[in-house]
Design an enzyme around this catalytic site. Sequence first.
Site, PDB file in Angstrom:
ATOM      1  N   ASN A   1      13.870  39.018 -42.201  1.00 49.76           N
ATOM      2  CA  ASN A   1      15.135  39.521 -42.680  1.00 49.76           C
ATOM      3  C   ASN A   1      15.302  38.616 -44.075  1.00 49.76           C
ATOM      4  OD1 ASN A   1      17.933  40.133 -43.490  1.00 49.76           O
ATOM      5  ND2 ASN A   1      18.738  39.654 -41.576  1.00 49.76           N
TER       6      ASN A   1
ATOM      7  N   HIS B   1      24.728  47.931 -40.498  1.00 54.67           N
ATOM      8  CA  HIS B   1      24.684  47.527 -38.969  1.00 54.67           C
ATOM      9  C   HIS B   1      23.868  48.145 -37.987  1.00 54.67           C
ATOM     10  CE1 HIS B   1      28.294  44.642 -40.328  1.00 54.67           C
ATOM     11  NE2 HIS B   1      27.247  44.021 -40.665  1.00 54.67           N
TER      12      HIS B   1
ATOM     13  N   ARG C   1      35.807  40.633 -47.186  1.00 53.40           N
ATOM     14  CA  ARG C   1      35.864  42.015 -47.733  1.00 53.40           C
ATOM     15  C   ARG C   1      36.869  42.727 -47.386  1.00 53.40           C
ATOM     16  NH1 ARG C   1      29.986  43.364 -45.324  1.00 53.40           N
ATOM     17  NH2 ARG C   1      28.591  42.198 -46.717  1.00 53.40           N
TER      18      ARG C   1
ATOM     19  N   ASN D   1      32.297  35.735 -29.247  1.00 54.90           N
ATOM     20  CA  ASN D   1      32.788  34.331 -28.933  1.00 54.90           C
ATOM     21  C   ASN D   1      34.376  34.149 -29.132  1.00 54.90           C
ATOM     22  OD1 ASN D   1      29.948  33.237 -28.768  1.00 54.90           O
ATOM     23  ND2 ASN D   1      30.001  33.769 -30.803  1.00 54.90           N
TER      24      ASN D   1
ATOM     25  N   GLU E   1      19.282  42.194 -33.308  1.00 57.17           N
ATOM     26  CA  GLU E   1      18.652  42.990 -34.282  1.00 57.17           C
ATOM     27  C   GLU E   1      17.161  42.840 -34.300  1.00 57.17           C
ATOM     28  OE1 GLU E   1      21.838  43.813 -37.637  1.00 57.17           O
ATOM     29  OE2 GLU E   1      22.207  41.786 -36.662  1.00 57.17           O
TER      30      GLU E   1
END
Length: 355
Positions: free
Chosen positions: A7, A153, A214, A308, A337
């Site tokens: 990644n 995602h 965002r 969490n 992922e």
Amino acid sequence: MNILVINSGSSSIKYKLFNMPSRALLKKGVIEHIGEKGSKIKNHHLGLRLILKGVNSVDAVGHRVVHGEENFTKPVLINAKVIREIKRSCAIAPLHNPANLTGIMACKELLPGVRQAAIFDTAFHQSIPQQAYLYGLPYELYTKFGIRKYGFHGTSHEYVAFEAARILKRPIRKLKLITCHLGNGCSMAAIDKGKSVDTSMGFTPLEGLVMGTRCGDIDPALVTYIMDRKKMGLKEVDYLLNQESGLRGISGISNDMRVLEERSRQGDRRAKLAIEVFVYRIRKYIGAYLSVLSGCDALIFTAGIGENQKGVRARITKDIFKHLNNKPKIMIIATDEELMIAEKTYRLVKSGKIS
């Protein structure tokens, strides 16, 4: 078969090495601050060279690639044509695709002859119907420039959806699911029979939920209004919406939900307000997706906040299904992922199919 999952970000490389098909995790790590002032790692090539020093053998590499537009609806083995398409998509994902491509090119040089696969964040959402992905804009903006909802995602949403089916011991084709990937970046998906039918992020990852920094959904006219009132240029307003908004912008404190919960308990009004806005937006999307799916079997939480932050989950789910006779199961599933990328890469390499 040892699958190295990469990644590659703008200044970091996260990696995991899996043995497949056993799914055994052999090694993992992250290299940060690549190319930054004072860093010994000047570029991704050096970063990957360092990673490969600690890896015994690599049979294939799976890369996370953020944007594949409409060109890629499934994973592909990387060749010259795929590289050209990823380069072309850099215009639509300038923060992500160039970094992903840097990782691909570095592996191509350092691991000659080793097959590489591209796993696209946008691919899972390519099953969304046209009425859900088109914007109310002139149609030629879609046909000429590809302006539409893409969603992101995707690997995470797909992974937790299939994990839910496994845990519930029910075929994925018989399930209606709402998945909530809640981290610093946040998105939701409505999944019917294992296919994404709607998602909260759009043309870019800015649309949808309120996130760490965002803004999520806003009136688009605000962009030009803010530019006029604050005398901002395009880059400045883009930075405002992506880096100075969301939880950080509302609270004036932090984009970290743990910090905001602590400050809220101490009586900080704006920290409390930021959490309330965050929760409200998620609850509103859950309501919308219940309508899209005509019901729901499970509501799934994943990623940092989703997995969490018990207090946030409790706020989101409080009385939300009280009007339903058949109440969805609420599930917390840790996303992986990298494992999903490793599995897709393994299947692709074994099949030998080339795009």
